[in-house]
Write a protein that holds these residues in place. Structure first.
Motif, PDB file in Angstrom:
ATOM      1  N   LEU A  40       0.823  -1.207   0.000  1.00  0.00           N
ATOM      2  CA  LEU A  40       0.000   0.000   0.000  1.00  0.00           C
ATOM      3  C   LEU A  40       0.856   1.255   0.000  1.00  0.00           C
ATOM      4  CD1 LEU A  40      -2.738  -1.078   2.595  1.00  0.00           C
ATOM      5  CD2 LEU A  40      -2.956  -0.972   0.104  1.00  0.00           C
ATOM      6  N   ARG A  41       1.936   1.227   0.759  1.00  0.00           N
ATOM      7  CA  ARG A  41       2.806   2.407   0.873  1.00  0.00           C
ATOM      8  C   ARG A  41       3.414   2.784  -0.468  1.00  0.00           C
ATOM      9  NH1 ARG A  41       8.264   2.845   4.719  1.00  0.00           N
ATOM     10  NH2 ARG A  41       9.116   4.742   3.755  1.00  0.00           N
ATOM     11  N   PHE A  42       3.948   1.811  -1.180  1.00  0.00           N
ATOM     12  CA  PHE A  42       4.672   2.133  -2.404  1.00  0.00           C
ATOM     13  C   PHE A  42       3.753   2.296  -3.609  1.00  0.00           C
ATOM     14  CE2 PHE A  42       8.089   1.063   0.358  1.00  0.00           C
ATOM     15  CZ  PHE A  42       9.119   1.872  -0.069  1.00  0.00           C
ATOM     16  N   LEU A  43       2.603   1.648  -3.597  1.00  0.00           N
ATOM     17  CA  LEU A  43       1.630   1.917  -4.650  1.00  0.00           C
ATOM     18  C   LEU A  43       1.127   3.356  -4.540  1.00  0.00           C
ATOM     19  CD1 LEU A  43      -0.441  -1.407  -4.725  1.00  0.00           C
ATOM     20  CD2 LEU A  43       1.099  -0.544  -6.510  1.00  0.00           C
ATOM     21  N   LEU A  44       0.849   3.800  -3.311  1.00  0.00           N
ATOM     22  CA  LEU A  44       0.399   5.175  -3.107  1.00  0.00           C
ATOM     23  C   LEU A  44       1.494   6.165  -3.478  1.00  0.00           C
ATOM     24  CD1 LEU A  44      -1.649   7.240  -2.108  1.00  0.00           C
ATOM     25  CD2 LEU A  44      -0.828   6.853   0.230  1.00  0.00           C
ATOM     26  N   ALA A  45       2.733   5.859  -3.071  1.00  0.00           N
ATOM     27  CA  ALA A  45       3.846   6.751  -3.382  1.00  0.00           C
ATOM     28  C   ALA A  45       4.059   6.878  -4.888  1.00  0.00           C
ATOM     29  CB  ALA A  45       5.128   6.239  -2.716  1.00  0.00           C
ATOM     30  N   LEU A  47       1.774   6.534  -7.203  1.00  0.00           N
ATOM     31  CA  LEU A  47       0.673   7.317  -7.750  1.00  0.00           C
ATOM     32  C   LEU A  47       0.865   8.814  -7.500  1.00  0.00           C
ATOM     33  CD1 LEU A  47      -2.414   5.088  -6.803  1.00  0.00           C
ATOM     34  CD2 LEU A  47      -1.378   5.416  -9.065  1.00  0.00           C
ATOM     35  N   CYS A  48       1.524   9.144  -6.376  1.00  0.00           N
ATOM     36  CA  CYS A  48       1.814  10.550  -6.084  1.00  0.00           C
ATOM     37  C   CYS A  48       2.816  11.121  -7.085  1.00  0.00           C
ATOM     38  CB  CYS A  48       2.356  10.695  -4.663  1.00  0.00           C
ATOM     39  SG  CYS A  48       1.124  10.414  -3.358  1.00  0.00           S
ATOM     40  N   LEU A  49       3.720  10.274  -7.582  1.00  0.00           N
ATOM     41  CA  LEU A  49       4.736  10.727  -8.528  1.00  0.00           C
ATOM     42  C   LEU A  49       4.262  10.685  -9.981  1.00  0.00           C
ATOM     43  CD1 LEU A  49       7.978   9.036  -7.113  1.00  0.00           C
ATOM     44  CD2 LEU A  49       7.330  11.441  -6.960  1.00  0.00           C
ATOM     45  N   LEU A  50       3.260   9.853 -10.263  1.00  0.00           N
ATOM     46  CA  LEU A  50       2.829   9.635 -11.649  1.00  0.00           C
ATOM     47  C   LEU A  50       2.475  10.920 -12.409  1.00  0.00           C
ATOM     48  CD1 LEU A  50       2.206   7.619 -13.875  1.00  0.00           C
ATOM     49  CD2 LEU A  50      -0.103   7.351 -12.911  1.00  0.00           C
ATOM     50  N   PRO A  51       1.746  11.871 -11.819  1.00  0.00           N
ATOM     51  CA  PRO A  51       1.398  13.091 -12.583  1.00  0.00           C
ATOM     52  C   PRO A  51       2.612  13.879 -13.069  1.00  0.00           C
ATOM     53  CG  PRO A  51       0.044  12.908 -10.610  1.00  0.00           C
ATOM     54  CD  PRO A  51       1.109  11.872 -10.494  1.00  0.00           C
ATOM     55  N   PHE A  52       3.740  13.728 -12.365  1.00  0.00           N
ATOM     56  CA  PHE A  52       4.940  14.499 -12.715  1.00  0.00           C
ATOM     57  C   PHE A  52       5.796  13.819 -13.786  1.00  0.00           C
ATOM     58  CE2 PHE A  52       3.823  15.419  -8.283  1.00  0.00           C
ATOM     59  CZ  PHE A  52       3.666  16.798  -8.349  1.00  0.00           C
ATOM     60  N   CYS A  53       5.477  12.588 -14.133  1.00  0.00           N
ATOM     61  CA  CYS A  53       6.308  11.883 -15.112  1.00  0.00           C
ATOM     62  C   CYS A  53       5.485  11.133 -16.152  1.00  0.00           C
ATOM     63  CB  CYS A  53       7.254  10.909 -14.395  1.00  0.00           C
ATOM     64  SG  CYS A  53       6.419   9.688 -13.354  1.00  0.00           S
ATOM     65  N   PHE A  54       4.183  11.384 -16.189  1.00  0.00           N
ATOM     66  CA  PHE A  54       3.324  10.655 -17.124  1.00  0.00           C
ATOM     67  C   PHE A  54       3.707  10.934 -18.572  1.00  0.00           C
ATOM     68  CE2 PHE A  54      -0.562   9.994 -19.618  1.00  0.00           C
ATOM     69  CZ  PHE A  54      -0.847   8.693 -19.266  1.00  0.00           C
ATOM     70  N   GLY A  55       4.086  12.181 -18.864  1.00  0.00           N
ATOM     71  CA  GLY A  55       4.454  12.539 -20.230  1.00  0.00           C
ATOM     72  C   GLY A  55       5.676  11.793 -20.727  1.00  0.00           C
ATOM     73  N   SER A  56       6.692  11.656 -19.867  1.00  0.00           N
ATOM     74  CA  SER A  56       7.928  10.981 -20.276  1.00  0.00           C
ATOM     75  C   SER A  56       7.749   9.482 -20.412  1.00  0.00           C
ATOM     76  CB  SER A  56       9.049  11.289 -19.274  1.00  0.00           C
ATOM     77  OG  SER A  56       8.681  10.900 -17.961  1.00  0.00           O
ATOM     78  N   ILE A 174      14.740  10.527 -14.103  1.00  0.00           N
ATOM     79  CA  ILE A 174      14.816  10.081 -12.718  1.00  0.00           C
ATOM     80  C   ILE A 174      13.434   9.851 -12.107  1.00  0.00           C
ATOM     81  CG2 ILE A 174      15.614  10.670 -10.404  1.00  0.00           C
ATOM     82  CD1 ILE A 174      17.834   9.970 -12.336  1.00  0.00           C
ATOM     83  N   LEU A 175      12.537  10.818 -12.280  1.00  0.00           N
ATOM     84  CA  LEU A 175      11.207  10.683 -11.677  1.00  0.00           C
ATOM     85  C   LEU A 175      10.452   9.491 -12.252  1.00  0.00           C
ATOM     86  CD1 LEU A 175       9.765  14.298 -11.227  1.00  0.00           C
ATOM     87  CD2 LEU A 175      10.410  12.654  -9.459  1.00  0.00           C
ATOM     88  N   LEU A 176      10.561   9.292 -13.557  1.00  0.00           N
ATOM     89  CA  LEU A 176       9.884   8.159 -14.190  1.00  0.00           C
ATOM     90  C   LEU A 176      10.460   6.841 -13.695  1.00  0.00           C
ATOM     91  CD1 LEU A 176       7.917   6.972 -16.222  1.00  0.00           C
ATOM     92  CD2 LEU A 176       9.676   7.234 -17.987  1.00  0.00           C
ATOM     93  N   LEU A 177      11.775   6.768 -13.637  1.00  0.00           N
ATOM     94  CA  LEU A 177      12.441   5.554 -13.148  1.00  0.00           C
ATOM     95  C   LEU A 177      11.984   5.234 -11.729  1.00  0.00           C
ATOM     96  CD1 LEU A 177      14.572   3.308 -13.421  1.00  0.00           C
ATOM     97  CD2 LEU A 177      16.295   4.968 -12.685  1.00  0.00           C
ATOM     98  N   THR A 178      11.947   6.259 -10.886  1.00  0.00           N
ATOM     99  CA  THR A 178      11.525   6.062  -9.499  1.00  0.00           C
ATOM    100  C   THR A 178      10.067   5.627  -9.420  1.00  0.00           C
ATOM    101  OG1 THR A 178      13.080   7.764  -8.796  1.00  0.00           O
ATOM    102  CG2 THR A 178      11.348   7.159  -7.237  1.00  0.00           C
ATOM    103  N   CYS A 179       9.217   6.275 -10.208  1.00  0.00           N
ATOM    104  CA  CYS A 179       7.794   5.942 -10.201  1.00  0.00           C
ATOM    105  C   CYS A 179       7.562   4.489 -10.605  1.00  0.00           C
ATOM    106  CB  CYS A 179       7.048   6.884 -11.142  1.00  0.00           C
ATOM    107  SG  CYS A 179       5.259   6.614 -11.202  1.00  0.00           S
ATOM    108  N   ILE A 180       8.229   4.050 -11.657  1.00  0.00           N
ATOM    109  CA  ILE A 180       8.078   2.667 -12.123  1.00  0.00           C
ATOM    110  C   ILE A 180       8.542   1.689 -11.047  1.00  0.00           C
ATOM    111  CG2 ILE A 180       8.902   0.945 -13.780  1.00  0.00           C
ATOM    112  CD1 ILE A 180       9.026   3.195 -15.870  1.00  0.00           C
ATOM    113  N   GLN A 181       9.683   1.976 -10.442  1.00  0.00           N
ATOM    114  CA  GLN A 181      10.239   1.051  -9.462  1.00  0.00           C
ATOM    115  C   GLN A 181       9.396   1.015  -8.184  1.00  0.00           C
ATOM    116  OE1 GLN A 181      14.433   1.617  -8.893  1.00  0.00           O
ATOM    117  NE2 GLN A 181      14.911   1.104 -11.001  1.00  0.00           N
ATOM    118  N   LEU A 182       8.876   2.157  -7.772  1.00  0.00           N
ATOM    119  CA  LEU A 182       8.000   2.172  -6.608  1.00  0.00           C
ATOM    120  C   LEU A 182       6.729   1.371  -6.889  1.00  0.00           C
ATOM    121  CD1 LEU A 182       8.206   5.871  -5.315  1.00  0.00           C
ATOM    122  CD2 LEU A 182       9.432   3.861  -4.483  1.00  0.00           C
TER     123      LEU A 182
END
Length: 290
Positions: A40-45, A47-56, A174-182
């Motif tokens: 739950l923690r990392f799925l939520l995290a 999703l919090c990052l997704l809007p900032f890297c959805f384009g890339s 970086i943000l996209l990489l982090t979002c995918i891995q989280l």
């Protein structure tokens, strides 16, 4: 200079958030199953990052996406080991120092996988770190607790992830990489939790409060602040400031849980910190100026 100080201050707050993250997590798993909590923690995290890297996300190739998924798998294994160690350990401060050894293990992994020889400071820092681990395990004899072993396993996996992730970061945002891995971490933790855990029928609001603090403050906000701080801070200074995390964790664990530090534990944690300081400064802090 003011910008540098501001960035350093941001990193100090980042390490404090990281220290609180240990407390938030320990409290949350009092009412949530450990692997379910990570899910739950990392799925939520993510999703919090997704809007900032959805384009890339649309601009990367399938190979790059698959590589990011592989890095996420390693991170997932590392964090599952970590949360299990937290769930069975009563000494969070000690665990934080063991986990911090991942930076000493990184050169060993790089040497094994990529034939990159460690720098000279490593050969001085490693024996000090091993001595620190020995002191943590000496209690009238050699007694390594299961928690210590799981924290050490986590440190090894984090070192592997650090090496792989450093190379992935050269070609992926970086943000996209982090979002995918989280997201991968959360997804794998969810699958593991569904196989070996049962979600309680009722979860107190207090537990959900600890969970939200862990996901938003100690994960999403911490990452954003760390990125911002590292951007404006000298890398060497940033590396030293990040060593504050286990120290904050010890202090908070003593205040929050009344954790007792024996003489052996104090010596062990001090030796581990000394080894990290020596390695991250290439021994510069310990040279005698004439």
């Amino acid at each position: 200079m003011n910008a540098e100080r501001k960035a350093a201050g941001i990193l100090v707050v980042t390490t404090l958030l990281a220290g609180f993250g240990w407390i938030f997590s320990k409290e949350a798993i009092q009412g949530l199953p450990p692997f379910g909590f990570i899910a739950l923690r990392f799925l939520l995290a993510s999703l919090c990052l997704l809007p900032f890297c959805f384009g890339s996300l649309k601009s990367i190739s399938f190979v790059q996406f698959r590589q990011a998924l592989g890095g996420g798998l390693i991170l997932a294994l590392a964090l599952l080991a970590w949360v299990y160690a937290v769930s069975i350990s009563d000494t969070l401060g000690e665990g934080a120092f063991i986990v911090s050894l991942s930076m000493i293990i990184v050169p060993i992994v790089a040497w094994t996988l990529f034939r990159e020889k460690p720098k000279r400071a490593f050969w001085f820092a490693m024996p000090i770190a091993v001595a620190g681990l020995a002191f943590l395990s000496l209690k009238g004899g050699w007694q390594s607790s299961p928690g210590q072993l799981w924290f050490l396993f986590n440190a090894c996996l984090l070192a592997l992830h650090f090496n792989i992730n450093s190379r992935l970061a050269q070609s992926l945002p970086i943000l996209l990489l982090t979002c995918i891995q989280l997201f991968v971490t959360g997804l794998i933790a969810l699958m593991v939790s569904s196989l070996v855990e049962t979600m309680p029928e009722h979860i107190d609001n207090e537990i959900w409060g600890w969970f939200l603090a862990s996901a938003i403050l100690a994960t999403s906000l911490r990452f954003a602040m760390q990125t911002l701080g590292q951007k404006g801070c000298n890398p060497a200074n940033a590396a030293l400031i990040m060593l504050l995390e286990p120290i904050w964790t010890v202090i908070l664990s003593i205040i929050w849980y009344g954790e007792q530090l024996s003489t052996n534990k104090v010596v062990g944690c001090s030796l581990i910190l000394l080894s990290l300081l020596f390695y991250r400064t290439d021994g510069r802090l310990f040279r005698i100026r004439r």
